[in-house]
Design a protein around this motif. Structure first.
Motif, PDB file in Angstrom:
ATOM      1  N   ILE A 174       0.836  -1.197   0.000  1.00 25.66           N
ATOM      2  CA  ILE A 174       0.000   0.000   0.000  1.00 25.66           C
ATOM      3  C   ILE A 174       0.868   1.243   0.000  1.00 25.66           C
ATOM      4  O   ILE A 174       0.632   2.201  -0.729  1.00 25.66           O
ATOM      5  N   THR A 175       1.939   1.229   0.802  1.00 24.89           N
ATOM      6  CA  THR A 175       2.834   2.380   0.879  1.00 24.89           C
ATOM      7  C   THR A 175       3.527   2.632  -0.442  1.00 24.89           C
ATOM      8  O   THR A 175       3.633   3.764  -0.910  1.00 24.89           O
ATOM      9  N   LEU A 176       3.994   1.552  -1.073  1.00 25.70           N
ATOM     10  CA  LEU A 176       4.722   1.693  -2.327  1.00 25.70           C
ATOM     11  C   LEU A 176       3.819   2.086  -3.483  1.00 25.70           C
ATOM     12  O   LEU A 176       4.216   2.844  -4.362  1.00 25.70           O
ATOM     13  N   LEU A 177       2.601   1.600  -3.488  1.00 26.71           N
ATOM     14  CA  LEU A 177       1.718   1.826  -4.620  1.00 26.71           C
ATOM     15  C   LEU A 177       0.831   3.052  -4.465  1.00 26.71           C
ATOM     16  O   LEU A 177       0.225   3.488  -5.428  1.00 26.71           O
ATOM     17  N   SER A 178       0.771   3.622  -3.279  1.00 26.50           N
ATOM     18  CA  SER A 178      -0.175   4.705  -3.048  1.00 26.50           C
ATOM     19  C   SER A 178       0.028   5.910  -3.951  1.00 26.50           C
ATOM     20  O   SER A 178      -0.950   6.480  -4.440  1.00 26.50           O
ATOM     21  N   PRO A 179       1.272   6.366  -4.256  1.00 22.62           N
ATOM     22  CA  PRO A 179       1.388   7.506  -5.162  1.00 22.62           C
ATOM     23  C   PRO A 179       0.811   7.220  -6.539  1.00 22.62           C
ATOM     24  O   PRO A 179       0.211   8.088  -7.169  1.00 22.62           O
ATOM     25  N   ILE A 180       0.960   5.963  -7.014  1.00 25.44           N
ATOM     26  CA  ILE A 180       0.427   5.605  -8.313  1.00 25.44           C
ATOM     27  C   ILE A 180      -1.091   5.501  -8.250  1.00 25.44           C
ATOM     28  O   ILE A 180      -1.807   5.971  -9.108  1.00 25.44           O
ATOM     29  N   THR A 181      -1.569   4.889  -7.171  1.00 26.67           N
ATOM     30  CA  THR A 181      -3.002   4.693  -7.029  1.00 26.67           C
ATOM     31  C   THR A 181      -3.739   6.029  -6.919  1.00 26.67           C
ATOM     32  O   THR A 181      -4.794   6.224  -7.496  1.00 26.67           O
ATOM     33  N   LEU A 182      -3.132   6.969  -6.168  1.00 31.43           N
ATOM     34  CA  LEU A 182      -3.790   8.249  -5.929  1.00 31.43           C
ATOM     35  C   LEU A 182      -3.622   9.222  -7.097  1.00 31.43           C
ATOM     36  O   LEU A 182      -4.362  10.180  -7.200  1.00 31.43           O
ATOM     37  N   ALA A 183      -2.626   8.989  -7.939  1.00 27.21           N
ATOM     38  CA  ALA A 183      -2.392   9.899  -9.060  1.00 27.21           C
ATOM     39  C   ALA A 183      -3.574   9.871 -10.018  1.00 27.21           C
ATOM     40  O   ALA A 183      -4.188   8.837 -10.245  1.00 27.21           O
ATOM     41  N   ASP A 184      -3.878  11.022 -10.563  1.00 25.33           N
ATOM     42  CA  ASP A 184      -5.007  11.141 -11.488  1.00 25.33           C
ATOM     43  C   ASP A 184      -4.634  12.136 -12.569  1.00 25.33           C
ATOM     44  O   ASP A 184      -3.543  12.720 -12.553  1.00 25.33           O
ATOM     45  N   GLU A 185      -5.516  12.345 -13.509  1.00 24.70           N
ATOM     46  CA  GLU A 185      -5.290  13.271 -14.609  1.00 24.70           C
ATOM     47  C   GLU A 185      -6.304  14.405 -14.551  1.00 24.70           C
ATOM     48  O   GLU A 185      -7.451  14.207 -14.176  1.00 24.70           O
ATOM     49  N   VAL A 186      -5.852  15.579 -14.943  1.00 23.17           N
ATOM     50  CA  VAL A 186      -6.733  16.729 -15.060  1.00 23.17           C
ATOM     51  C   VAL A 186      -6.595  17.268 -16.480  1.00 23.17           C
ATOM     52  O   VAL A 186      -5.484  17.471 -16.976  1.00 23.17           O
ATOM     53  N   ARG A 187      -7.716  17.472 -17.129  1.00 26.53           N
ATOM     54  CA  ARG A 187      -7.724  17.999 -18.495  1.00 26.53           C
ATOM     55  C   ARG A 187      -8.033  19.485 -18.436  1.00 26.53           C
ATOM     56  O   ARG A 187      -9.077  19.893 -17.925  1.00 26.53           O
ATOM     57  N   ILE A 188      -7.101  20.273 -18.976  1.00 28.23           N
ATOM     58  CA  ILE A 188      -7.174  21.725 -18.815  1.00 28.23           C
ATOM     59  C   ILE A 188      -7.198  22.411 -20.171  1.00 28.23           C
ATOM     60  O   ILE A 188      -6.384  22.114 -21.052  1.00 28.23           O
ATOM     61  N   ALA A 189      -8.121  23.341 -20.338  1.00 28.30           N
ATOM     62  CA  ALA A 189      -8.170  24.209 -21.519  1.00 28.30           C
ATOM     63  C   ALA A 189      -7.483  25.517 -21.147  1.00 28.30           C
ATOM     64  O   ALA A 189      -7.876  26.171 -20.179  1.00 28.30           O
ATOM     65  N   ILE A 190      -6.442  25.882 -21.894  1.00 31.59           N
ATOM     66  CA  ILE A 190      -5.610  27.033 -21.512  1.00 31.59           C
ATOM     67  C   ILE A 190      -5.465  28.004 -22.678  1.00 31.59           C
ATOM     68  O   ILE A 190      -5.180  27.609 -23.810  1.00 31.59           O
ATOM     69  N   ALA A 191      -5.635  29.287 -22.374  1.00 31.72           N
ATOM     70  CA  ALA A 191      -5.465  30.338 -23.382  1.00 31.72           C
ATOM     71  C   ALA A 191      -4.050  30.295 -23.950  1.00 31.72           C
ATOM     72  O   ALA A 191      -3.077  30.068 -23.230  1.00 31.72           O
ATOM     73  N   ALA A 192      -3.947  30.547 -25.257  1.00 32.69           N
ATOM     74  CA  ALA A 192      -2.694  30.342 -25.979  1.00 32.69           C
ATOM     75  C   ALA A 192      -1.537  31.186 -25.460  1.00 32.69           C
ATOM     76  O   ALA A 192      -0.387  30.769 -25.528  1.00 32.69           O
ATOM     77  N   ASN A 193      -1.814  32.373 -24.936  1.00 34.69           N
ATOM     78  CA  ASN A 193      -0.724  33.216 -24.444  1.00 34.69           C
ATOM     79  C   ASN A 193       0.028  32.579 -23.288  1.00 34.69           C
ATOM     80  O   ASN A 193       1.187  32.902 -23.025  1.00 34.69           O
ATOM     81  N   PHE A 194      -0.622  31.641 -22.602  1.00 37.75           N
ATOM     82  CA  PHE A 194      -0.061  31.042 -21.388  1.00 37.75           C
ATOM     83  C   PHE A 194       0.653  29.725 -21.685  1.00 37.75           C
ATOM     84  O   PHE A 194       0.983  28.983 -20.770  1.00 37.75           O
ATOM     85  N   THR A 195       0.932  29.438 -22.950  1.00 35.18           N
ATOM     86  CA  THR A 195       1.478  28.141 -23.352  1.00 35.18           C
ATOM     87  C   THR A 195       2.791  27.818 -22.657  1.00 35.18           C
ATOM     88  O   THR A 195       2.916  26.785 -21.988  1.00 35.18           O
ATOM     89  N   ASP A 196       3.793  28.671 -22.818  1.00 36.49           N
ATOM     90  CA  ASP A 196       5.117  28.370 -22.272  1.00 36.49           C
ATOM     91  C   ASP A 196       5.087  28.291 -20.745  1.00 36.49           C
ATOM     92  O   ASP A 196       5.680  27.388 -20.139  1.00 36.49           O
ATOM     93  N   THR A 197       4.394  29.225 -20.126  1.00 34.10           N
ATOM     94  CA  THR A 197       4.342  29.251 -18.659  1.00 34.10           C
ATOM     95  C   THR A 197       3.616  28.029 -18.120  1.00 34.10           C
ATOM     96  O   THR A 197       4.043  27.436 -17.125  1.00 34.10           O
ATOM     97  N   SER A 198       2.535  27.636 -18.765  1.00 31.68           N
ATOM     98  CA  SER A 198       1.763  26.493 -18.266  1.00 31.68           C
ATOM     99  C   SER A 198       2.542  25.188 -18.384  1.00 31.68           C
ATOM    100  O   SER A 198       2.359  24.275 -17.570  1.00 31.68           O
ATOM    101  N   ARG A 199       3.398  25.081 -19.371  1.00 30.52           N
ATOM    102  CA  ARG A 199       4.213  23.870 -19.491  1.00 30.52           C
ATOM    103  C   ARG A 199       5.162  23.732 -18.310  1.00 30.52           C
ATOM    104  O   ARG A 199       5.353  22.635 -17.783  1.00 30.52           O
ATOM    105  N   GLN A 200       5.732  24.851 -17.894  1.00 31.46           N
ATOM    106  CA  GLN A 200       6.593  24.821 -16.710  1.00 31.46           C
ATOM    107  C   GLN A 200       5.779  24.489 -15.457  1.00 31.46           C
ATOM    108  O   GLN A 200       6.222  23.709 -14.608  1.00 31.46           O
ATOM    109  N   LEU A 201       4.597  25.081 -15.373  1.00 32.83           N
ATOM    110  CA  LEU A 201       3.743  24.811 -14.216  1.00 32.83           C
ATOM    111  C   LEU A 201       3.320  23.351 -14.178  1.00 32.83           C
ATOM    112  O   LEU A 201       3.277  22.736 -13.098  1.00 32.83           O
ATOM    113  N   ALA A 202       2.999  22.778 -15.326  1.00 27.54           N
ATOM    114  CA  ALA A 202       2.549  21.387 -15.384  1.00 27.54           C
ATOM    115  C   ALA A 202       3.638  20.431 -14.918  1.00 27.54           C
ATOM    116  O   ALA A 202       3.356  19.438 -14.219  1.00 27.54           O
ATOM    117  N   GLU A 203       4.880  20.723 -15.271  1.00 28.67           N
ATOM    118  CA  GLU A 203       5.989  19.885 -14.808  1.00 28.67           C
ATOM    119  C   GLU A 203       6.130  19.955 -13.292  1.00 28.67           C
ATOM    120  O   GLU A 203       6.313  18.930 -12.625  1.00 28.67           O
TER     121      GLU A 203
END
Length: 251
Positions: free
Chosen positions: A13-42
């Motif tokens: 449970i301890t080893l797998l919990s980060p994988i189990t809890l990880a999820d995805e978020v789908r985000i629509a982002i204005a084009a001007n924020f492209t470069d900044t959002s890539r850094q934020l996403a990382e």
């Protein structure tokens, strides 16, 4: 051996919990924020384990896609009007909307000898083509229109204006020398890997404030990754990165 056997489930449970809890978020982002959002996403994925899947476009087109059922969890617009409309239309979670950045408009050319004074360049008409985003769908395009109206140049320059569908396309027009200069976001120029070229940071009194707002969409209200993204976006580490990119303060 019995004790070790009892410990195995806990270890798994301890080893797998980060994988189990990880999820995805789908985000629509204005084009001007492209470069900044890539850094934020990382940074977001490193800190939370969640993954951000991002689609870019003009604020107006992304808004239309959301209204037509596009599967986004979060919307990062380049204005405050569309997020507010989504709240009113019941497509966004009431009370989730906030300003994550304040946009700054500049006149730019990669050619360092194109102009020294932006006002003189525009009023003197020493150019053939001038790029700007579509004012109907892109808030930065609307701001560019307001600047030209402030300078009493809007009607006269219409034959020379080349409109991009988004601020990202507008930037490409300028960066590839398909236009002599153009109205783009300061953050885009900061992310440009080459020299700054000719740059006029337009007084913000020349256009209405570009308050870029984020909103949690109804589709993402039960998604832990979506809520984690909203919390992260308003955090000081994220806001520091946004300011460094060339935007004004958010919340």
């Amino acid at each position: 051996m019995l004790r070790l056997a009892l410990l195995w489930p806990t270890l798994l449970i301890t080893l797998l919990s980060p994988i189990t809890l990880a999820d995805e978020v789908r985000i629509a982002i204005a084009a001007n924020f492209t470069d900044t959002s890539r850094q934020l996403a990382e940074r977001f994925q490193t800190d939370s384990g969640h993954r951000a899947i991002i689609s870019y476009g003009s604020t107006g087109k992304l808004y239309a896609q959301i209204r037509n059922g596009a599967p986004f969890d979060v919307f990062l617009a380049a204005d405050q009007q569309r997020p507010a409309l989504l709240e009113q239309q019941g497509l966004a979670v009431a009370g989730s909307r906030f300003t994550y950045a304040s946009g700054k408009l500049v006149l730019w050319s990669p050619n360092g000898e194109r102009f020294v004074d932006g006002t003189d360049f525009l009023t003197g008409g020493r150019f053939q083509r001038l790029a700007m985003a579509n004012p109907q769908t892109a808030p930065y395009g609307l701001a560019a229109q307001q600047v030209l109206q402030k300078l009493a140049l809007w009607p006269a320059l219409q034959p020379r204006v080349v409109r991009g569908e988004s601020i990202a396309q507008t930037f490409q027009f300028v960066a590839t020398a398909n236009t002599d200069a153009g109205f783009v976001a300061l953050a885009q120029v900061r992310a440009w890997p080459q020299s700054a070229g000719s740059l006029w940071e337009i007084p913000q009194t020349y256009y209405q404030p570009i308050s870029q707002q984020a909103v949690l969409l109804v589709r993402g209200q039960d998604n832990p990754a979506a809520q984690a993204w909203m919390n992260f976006l308003s955090s000081e580490p994220a806001q520091a990165l946004i300011r460094q990119a060339g935007y004004g303060a958010g919340p």
